[in-house]
Motif scaffolding. Structure first.
Motif, PDB file in Angstrom:
ATOM      1  N   ASN A  28       0.819  -1.206   0.000  1.00 55.11           N
ATOM      2  CA  ASN A  28       0.000   0.000   0.000  1.00 55.11           C
ATOM      3  C   ASN A  28       0.853   1.256   0.000  1.00 55.11           C
ATOM      4  O   ASN A  28       0.515   2.246  -0.662  1.00 55.11           O
ATOM      5  CB  ASN A  28      -0.935  -0.016   1.211  1.00 55.11           C
ATOM      6  CG  ASN A  28      -2.119  -0.949   1.028  1.00 55.11           C
ATOM      7  OD1 ASN A  28      -3.135  -0.570   0.461  1.00 55.11           O
ATOM      8  ND2 ASN A  28      -1.977  -2.179   1.493  1.00 55.11           N
ATOM      9  N   ALA A  31       2.416   1.823  -3.507  1.00 52.06           N
ATOM     10  CA  ALA A  31       1.403   2.361  -4.418  1.00 52.06           C
ATOM     11  C   ALA A  31       1.138   3.839  -4.130  1.00 52.06           C
ATOM     12  O   ALA A  31       0.991   4.649  -5.068  1.00 52.06           O
ATOM     13  CB  ALA A  31       0.117   1.558  -4.304  1.00 52.06           C
ATOM     14  N   ALA A  32       1.084   4.208  -2.843  1.00 51.94           N
ATOM     15  CA  ALA A  32       0.842   5.605  -2.484  1.00 51.94           C
ATOM     16  C   ALA A  32       1.998   6.495  -2.924  1.00 51.94           C
ATOM     17  O   ALA A  32       1.789   7.623  -3.403  1.00 51.94           O
ATOM     18  CB  ALA A  32       0.625   5.724  -0.975  1.00 51.94           C
ATOM     19  N   ALA A  34       4.164   5.847  -5.410  1.00 54.57           N
ATOM     20  CA  ALA A  34       4.146   5.909  -6.880  1.00 54.57           C
ATOM     21  C   ALA A  34       3.077   6.882  -7.356  1.00 54.57           C
ATOM     22  O   ALA A  34       3.251   7.593  -8.353  1.00 54.57           O
ATOM     23  CB  ALA A  34       3.912   4.517  -7.459  1.00 54.57           C
ATOM     24  N   ASP A  35       1.964   6.941  -6.624  1.00 54.30           N
ATOM     25  CA  ASP A  35       0.853   7.804  -7.005  1.00 54.30           C
ATOM     26  C   ASP A  35       1.219   9.280  -6.906  1.00 54.30           C
ATOM     27  O   ASP A  35       0.642  10.113  -7.613  1.00 54.30           O
ATOM     28  CB  ASP A  35      -0.361   7.494  -6.114  1.00 54.30           C
ATOM     29  CG  ASP A  35      -1.620   8.182  -6.596  1.00 54.30           C
ATOM     30  OD1 ASP A  35      -1.985   7.994  -7.773  1.00 54.30           O
ATOM     31  OD2 ASP A  35      -2.257   8.908  -5.802  1.00 54.30           O
ATOM     32  N   ILE A  36       2.179   9.622  -6.030  1.00 51.69           N
ATOM     33  CA  ILE A  36       2.608  11.018  -5.927  1.00 51.69           C
ATOM     34  C   ILE A  36       3.888  11.264  -6.708  1.00 51.69           C
ATOM     35  O   ILE A  36       4.568  12.272  -6.523  1.00 51.69           O
ATOM     36  CB  ILE A  36       2.779  11.457  -4.454  1.00 51.69           C
ATOM     37  CG1 ILE A  36       3.802  10.581  -3.736  1.00 51.69           C
ATOM     38  CG2 ILE A  36       1.442  11.443  -3.725  1.00 51.69           C
ATOM     39  CD1 ILE A  36       4.120  11.035  -2.311  1.00 51.69           C
ATOM     40  N   GLY A  37       4.229  10.309  -7.594  1.00 56.10           N
ATOM     41  CA  GLY A  37       5.317  10.528  -8.526  1.00 56.10           C
ATOM     42  C   GLY A  37       6.702  10.127  -8.077  1.00 56.10           C
ATOM     43  O   GLY A  37       7.692  10.473  -8.723  1.00 56.10           O
ATOM     44  N   GLU A  51       0.757  -6.222 -10.333  1.00 58.66           N
ATOM     45  CA  GLU A  51       0.109  -4.910 -10.391  1.00 58.66           C
ATOM     46  C   GLU A  51       1.031  -3.820  -9.856  1.00 58.66           C
ATOM     47  O   GLU A  51       1.110  -2.723 -10.421  1.00 58.66           O
ATOM     48  CB  GLU A  51      -1.191  -4.932  -9.570  1.00 58.66           C
ATOM     49  CG  GLU A  51      -2.268  -5.862 -10.102  1.00 58.66           C
ATOM     50  CD  GLU A  51      -2.040  -7.320  -9.734  1.00 58.66           C
ATOM     51  OE1 GLU A  51      -2.767  -8.174 -10.265  1.00 58.66           O
ATOM     52  OE2 GLU A  51      -1.141  -7.605  -8.896  1.00 58.66           O
ATOM     53  N   LEU A  55       3.592  -0.455 -11.957  1.00 57.70           N
ATOM     54  CA  LEU A  55       3.469   0.972 -11.710  1.00 57.70           C
ATOM     55  C   LEU A  55       4.730   1.696 -12.179  1.00 57.70           C
ATOM     56  O   LEU A  55       5.848   1.178 -12.047  1.00 57.70           O
ATOM     57  CB  LEU A  55       3.254   1.239 -10.219  1.00 57.70           C
ATOM     58  CG  LEU A  55       1.939   0.746  -9.619  1.00 57.70           C
ATOM     59  CD1 LEU A  55       1.925   0.983  -8.110  1.00 57.70           C
ATOM     60  CD2 LEU A  55       0.751   1.441 -10.275  1.00 57.70           C
ATOM     61  N   CYS A 229      -0.402   4.819   5.675  1.00 58.42           N
ATOM     62  CA  CYS A 229       0.549   5.250   4.644  1.00 58.42           C
ATOM     63  C   CYS A 229       0.649   6.772   4.606  1.00 58.42           C
ATOM     64  O   CYS A 229       1.747   7.328   4.471  1.00 58.42           O
ATOM     65  CB  CYS A 229       0.131   4.702   3.278  1.00 58.42           C
ATOM     66  SG  CYS A 229       0.287   2.913   3.137  1.00 58.42           S
TER      67      CYS A 229
END
Length: 335
Positions: A28, A31-32, A34-37, A51, A55, A229
């Motif tokens: 988790n 993923a968090a 990666a989501d903010i770059g 999955e 990313l 997270c």
């Protein structure tokens, strides 16, 4: 004022490492991030899920934190390290205390020393509220006495003491977070010991819910993994080096109240089956989160909404939990 963690990107290579990045919390968090770059190295014996590996910016470095050479190699060229790798089971620590200490104690020492040698900007260590032992006050502040009653608590505390001593003696820029009871999507029923996942799986199988301890006196602070997270990222961004922060929701929930919430989420009354033969953890374990609130963290996931989402995700008759609470071995095997 310098750039924050979310804004900094001084390295051409990966700039964040997550030890234990293939585990429940680790997945988790990766993923968090990666989501903010952020570019993220998953440092784990196991590879990340397909999955997660798909990313942008996520790659895997296989390493055992008990091996210093492997740890040092895996953490090269990173700016920030989130140290999550280790044993997370109190039951396993009772059965195999030496293994527990090797992973949590020695492993954390290796990570801390590697961060010193490599000059990382920030190390965030995920510890546990289990270090407090039996609570003397409620809610629990970070100044609460420390007296763990499980080997797991002792090994997590060992990691804390090692990293804080490296901060005092050498300047290791470490921030420590003590998590309360984590729950959320992706928990492995074979290893997850938290009541939220266990209660829901028993309920969805139309079976009585076993409760270890006193149904009303046993209360917990449940923090959703997404909030956890967010709290860890807050520590990386705004935490003070050398300090410890409670990571919880700040909300007290009894086992009966949890069962009622599970019943509401599933649309079916819950039947509780109390096992009062073990009362060691029938206490109020609730976080005072004032300290992390002061640096900007706000929990945002409500338990009732999260339970409904987990119910929909798990579906009917999911795999039953197989982890039981063990506080002492009946017989100590000769080693």
């Amino acid at each position: 004022m310098g750039r924050t963690f979310l804004e900094s990107s001084s390295l051409e290579n990966a700039d964040v490492a997550v030890t234990g990045g293939s585990g429940f919390v680790g997945r988790n968090l990766v993923a968090a991030l990666a989501d903010i770059g952020k570019s993220v190295v998953v440092v784990d014996l196991a590879p990340p899920s397909p999955e997660l590996a798909a990313l942008p910016g996520v790659r895997h470095m296989r390493a055992d934190v008990r091996d210093y050479g492997e740890t040092l190699l895996a953490l090269r060229n990173v700016d920030t390290v989130f140290h999550l790798a280790g044993n997370a089971s109190g039951t396993l620590s009772v059965e195999y205390p030496r293994f527990d200490f090797q992973v949590n104690g020695l492993g954390t020492c290796n990570v801390g020393n590697a961060c010193v040698e490599l000059g990382v900007r920030r190390l965030v260590y995920l510890s546990s509220a289990i270090v407090y032992g039996t609570p003397q006050t409620c809610p629990i502040t970070e100044e609460h006495p420390i007296r763990p009653f499980l080997p797991y608590g002792a090994s997590k505390l060992s990691g804390e003491l090692t990293l804080r001593s490296l901060h005092e003696a050498i300047g290791l820029p470490v921030v420590i977070g003590r998590s309360f009871v984590i729950y959320g999507p992706g928990e492995d029923p074979r290893t997850a010991g938290g009541e939220v996942s266990q209660f829901l799986r028993w309920q969805l199988n139309e079976l009585p819910i076993p409760v270890v301890g006193d149904i009303d006196r046993k209360t917990r602070d449940f923090i959703h993994v997404a909030d956890l997270c967010a709290a860890l990222i807050t520590l990386a961004d705004a935490g003070t080096a050398g300090e410890i922060y409670n990571l919880g929701s700040g909300t007290e929930v009894s086992m009966r109240e949890l069962a009622d919430a599970v019943a509401a989420a599933t649309g079916r009354p819950a039947q509780l089956q109390a096992d009062t033969s073990q009362l060691e953890d029938s206490f109020r374990l609730v976080a005072d989160i004032s300290k992390i609130r002061d640096i900007g963290f706000r929990p945002s996931v409500a338990l009732d909404k999260a339970l409904k989402e987990l119910t929909d995700r798990l579906g009917a008759f999911p795999e039953l939990p197989s982890t039981t609470a063990v506080f002492r071995r009946e017989r100590v095997e000769q080693l």
